[in-house]
Design a protein around this motif. Structure first.
Motif, PDB file in Angstrom:
ATOM      1  N   ARG A 193       0.836  -1.204   0.000  1.00 19.49           N
ATOM      2  CA  ARG A 193       0.000   0.000   0.000  1.00 19.49           C
ATOM      3  C   ARG A 193       0.873   1.257   0.000  1.00 19.49           C
ATOM      4  O   ARG A 193       1.747   1.442   0.851  1.00 19.49           O
ATOM      5  N   ALA A 194       0.649   2.120  -0.969  1.00 18.23           N
ATOM      6  CA  ALA A 194       1.424   3.364  -1.056  1.00 18.23           C
ATOM      7  C   ALA A 194       1.071   4.295   0.098  1.00 18.23           C
ATOM      8  O   ALA A 194      -0.075   4.368   0.528  1.00 18.23           O
ATOM      9  N   GLY A 195       2.089   4.978   0.610  1.00 22.39           N
ATOM     10  CA  GLY A 195       1.877   5.968   1.648  1.00 22.39           C
ATOM     11  C   GLY A 195       2.074   5.468   3.059  1.00 22.39           C
ATOM     12  O   GLY A 195       2.133   6.268   4.000  1.00 22.39           O
ATOM     13  N   LYS A 196       2.186   4.148   3.249  1.00 23.18           N
ATOM     14  CA  LYS A 196       2.435   3.617   4.580  1.00 23.18           C
ATOM     15  C   LYS A 196       3.880   3.881   4.987  1.00 23.18           C
ATOM     16  O   LYS A 196       4.778   3.907   4.155  1.00 23.18           O
ATOM     17  N   ARG A 197       4.103   4.040   6.284  1.00 26.39           N
ATOM     18  CA  ARG A 197       5.461   4.276   6.767  1.00 26.39           C
ATOM     19  C   ARG A 197       6.305   3.013   6.668  1.00 26.39           C
ATOM     20  O   ARG A 197       7.512   3.087   6.398  1.00 26.39           O
ATOM     21  N   GLN A 198       5.700   1.875   6.937  1.00 29.05           N
ATOM     22  CA  GLN A 198       6.386   0.586   6.852  1.00 29.05           C
ATOM     23  C   GLN A 198       5.459  -0.403   6.157  1.00 29.05           C
ATOM     24  O   GLN A 198       4.241  -0.381   6.389  1.00 29.05           O
ATOM     25  N   PRO A 199       5.978  -1.314   5.334  1.00 27.09           N
ATOM     26  CA  PRO A 199       5.108  -2.283   4.660  1.00 27.09           C
ATOM     27  C   PRO A 199       4.272  -3.124   5.623  1.00 27.09           C
ATOM     28  O   PRO A 199       3.165  -3.544   5.283  1.00 27.09           O
ATOM     29  N   LEU A 200       4.790  -3.382   6.835  1.00 26.39           N
ATOM     30  CA  LEU A 200       4.099  -4.236   7.782  1.00 26.39           C
ATOM     31  C   LEU A 200       3.154  -3.478   8.711  1.00 26.39           C
ATOM     32  O   LEU A 200       2.562  -4.081   9.607  1.00 26.39           O
ATOM     33  N   ASP A 201       2.989  -2.175   8.525  1.00 25.03           N
ATOM     34  CA  ASP A 201       2.025  -1.433   9.339  1.00 25.03           C
ATOM     35  C   ASP A 201       0.626  -1.965   9.075  1.00 25.03           C
ATOM     36  O   ASP A 201       0.193  -2.045   7.920  1.00 25.03           O
ATOM     37  N   PRO A 202      -0.125  -2.336  10.124  1.00 25.01           N
ATOM     38  CA  PRO A 202      -1.469  -2.880   9.930  1.00 25.01           C
ATOM     39  C   PRO A 202      -2.545  -1.795  10.026  1.00 25.01           C
ATOM     40  O   PRO A 202      -2.398  -0.804  10.743  1.00 25.01           O
ATOM     41  N   MET A 203      -3.629  -2.016   9.330  1.00 26.39           N
ATOM     42  CA  MET A 203      -4.744  -1.059   9.337  1.00 26.39           C
ATOM     43  C   MET A 203      -5.549  -1.178  10.629  1.00 26.39           C
ATOM     44  O   MET A 203      -5.918  -2.275  11.050  1.00 26.39           O
ATOM     45  N   LEU A 204      -5.807  -0.026  11.239  1.00 26.35           N
ATOM     46  CA  LEU A 204      -6.661   0.046  12.418  1.00 26.35           C
ATOM     47  C   LEU A 204      -8.095   0.442  12.064  1.00 26.35           C
ATOM     48  O   LEU A 204      -9.047   0.004  12.706  1.00 26.35           O
ATOM     49  N   TRP A 205      -8.238   1.287  11.050  1.00 26.33           N
ATOM     50  CA  TRP A 205      -9.555   1.789  10.663  1.00 26.33           C
ATOM     51  C   TRP A 205      -9.566   2.009   9.158  1.00 26.33           C
ATOM     52  O   TRP A 205      -8.631   2.589   8.612  1.00 26.33           O
ATOM     53  N   ARG A 206     -10.592   1.491   8.501  1.00 28.02           N
ATOM     54  CA  ARG A 206     -10.746   1.634   7.056  1.00 28.02           C
ATOM     55  C   ARG A 206     -11.780   2.716   6.789  1.00 28.02           C
ATOM     56  O   ARG A 206     -12.945   2.589   7.201  1.00 28.02           O
ATOM     57  N   GLY A 207     -11.354   3.774   6.133  1.00 22.54           N
ATOM     58  CA  GLY A 207     -12.266   4.856   5.823  1.00 22.54           C
ATOM     59  C   GLY A 207     -13.414   4.404   4.940  1.00 22.54           C
ATOM     60  O   GLY A 207     -13.330   3.393   4.237  1.00 22.54           O
ATOM     61  N   GLU A 208     -14.481   5.168   4.961  1.00 25.70           N
ATOM     62  CA  GLU A 208     -15.703   4.798   4.233  1.00 25.70           C
ATOM     63  C   GLU A 208     -15.439   4.644   2.741  1.00 25.70           C
ATOM     64  O   GLU A 208     -14.778   5.462   2.115  1.00 25.70           O
ATOM     65  N   ARG A 209     -15.960   3.560   2.173  1.00 26.74           N
ATOM     66  CA  ARG A 209     -15.899   3.300   0.741  1.00 26.74           C
ATOM     67  C   ARG A 209     -17.333   3.179   0.216  1.00 26.74           C
ATOM     68  O   ARG A 209     -18.224   2.682   0.914  1.00 26.74           O
ATOM     69  N   GLU A 210     -17.537   3.569  -1.012  1.00 27.09           N
ATOM     70  CA  GLU A 210     -18.864   3.489  -1.611  1.00 27.09           C
ATOM     71  C   GLU A 210     -19.350   2.040  -1.639  1.00 27.09           C
ATOM     72  O   GLU A 210     -18.630   1.124  -2.023  1.00 27.09           O
ATOM     73  N   GLY A 211     -20.575   1.842  -1.205  1.00 30.07           N
ATOM     74  CA  GLY A 211     -21.172   0.516  -1.220  1.00 30.07           C
ATOM     75  C   GLY A 211     -20.834  -0.348  -0.025  1.00 30.07           C
ATOM     76  O   GLY A 211     -21.324  -1.476   0.069  1.00 30.07           O
ATOM     77  N   GLU A 212     -20.013   0.150   0.907  1.00 29.30           N
ATOM     78  CA  GLU A 212     -19.651  -0.628   2.085  1.00 29.30           C
ATOM     79  C   GLU A 212     -20.339  -0.053   3.322  1.00 29.30           C
ATOM     80  O   GLU A 212     -20.561   1.159   3.404  1.00 29.30           O
ATOM     81  N   PRO A 213     -20.670  -0.905   4.293  1.00 30.51           N
ATOM     82  CA  PRO A 213     -21.231  -0.392   5.543  1.00 30.51           C
ATOM     83  C   PRO A 213     -20.199   0.453   6.285  1.00 30.51           C
ATOM     84  O   PRO A 213     -18.986   0.207   6.167  1.00 30.51           O
TER      85      PRO A 213
END
Length: 285
Positions: A193-213
């Motif tokens: 994923r582009a923009g992460k500080r480290q490749p192994l940084d894990p996602m804590l919160w996924r911002g809203e995407r169209e069609g997703e709850p």
């Protein structure tokens, strides 16, 4: 969330022996040493399909731990989650043209029926990720405020844990970086994923995407939680740090157990002296 009815437990004479388990982090068999009440957290299902023999093997293994502790005279505070919001669930619902909520409720109900039939002792706390979202949001905000997490600078609202600030990272699995990167990519991670500080940084919160709850999130965003912070939040809110066994299938050693442990440690470390990590990571092999 409701669990399932408890089977009757016979009362046996005498006191059982001390339980030993294989601790994944140490790579050896170690005795457990719970207080009067043993505390165990076991990762639950993602309810996008029917349960199978692998699920049965996992939950019967930890049911045995539960019963051995009880035979040794301990009460047991057993916690299990349900990952009732995650990519596999949404993908299956979209594939089948089904409401994701209905799919999750149906498969969770089937899981309860299977556990009842197998006479597995139910958890004291059976918690769905969706019902834990308000507390998860609070924990993500704590990590942002402490500088342990960051918002990706691409307008998505995605939040990541800065793993460079997690000194215990790697101690659960004991994998080298190449192995971690391979498993991370195979098991729901995004090392490229582009923009992460480290490749192994894990996602804590996924911002809203169209069609997703989505739900109200940290710092006024909307979206949904990452996988690993769900278990960290539920464990902290039910049995706290230093519990006796963190359990699940062997495929959860990395990334899930690794990340959920460092999330919990990050949330508890800033408030005072270092807290004990979760107890032995015991995986069903």
């Amino acid at each position: 969330m409701l669990s399932w009815p408890a089977p009757l437990l016979p009362t046996l004479p005498g006191t059982g022996s001390v339980l030993s388990v294989h601790d994944t982090a140490r790579g050896e068999v170690v005795p457990t040493s719970p207080d009067r009440t043993a505390r165990m957290y076991v990762c639950g299902i993602t309810p996008y399909d029917a349960t199978h023999l692998g699920h049965a093997a996992t939950y019967l293994a930890f049911d045995l731990i539960n019963r051995v502790w009880r035979d040794a005279g301990h009460a047991v505070h057993y916690v299990q989650n349900v990952t009732d919001i995650d990519d596999p669930l949404l993908e299956r619902a979209e594939r089948d043209g089904e409401d994701w909520v209905v799919l999750a409720m149906r498969e969770t109900a089937l899981f309860r029926e299977d556990m009842t039939a197998l006479r597995v002792l139910p958890p004291e706390d059976y918690v769905g990720a969706v019902e834990a979202i308000p507390r998860i949001v609070g924990y993500v905000e704590e990590m942002l405020d402490a500088g342990l997490a960051y918002v990706l600078d691409d307008g998505t609202g995605d939040v990541y844990h800065d793993i460079a600030q997690a000194p215990g990272f790697g101690s659960e699995s004991r994998y080298d970086e190449a192995t971690m990167l391979r498993f991370f990519a195979e098991r729901g991670g995004d090392p490229d994923r582009a923009g992460k500080r480290q490749p192994l940084d894990p996602m804590l919160w996924r911002g809203e995407r169209e069609g997703e709850p989505s739900w109200p999130g940290p710092r006024g965003t909307k979206g949904r939680p990452g996988w690993h912070i769900e278990c960290a939040a539920i464990a902290l809110d039910t049995i706290g740090m230093g519990f006796d066994v963190q359990g699940g299938g062997s495929d959860l050693v990395f990334p899930h157990h690794e990340y959920s442990a460092v999330h919990a440690e990050a949330l508890r470390a800033p408030a005072g002296p270092p807290s004990p990590s979760p107890g032995p990571t015991c995986t069903r092999r």
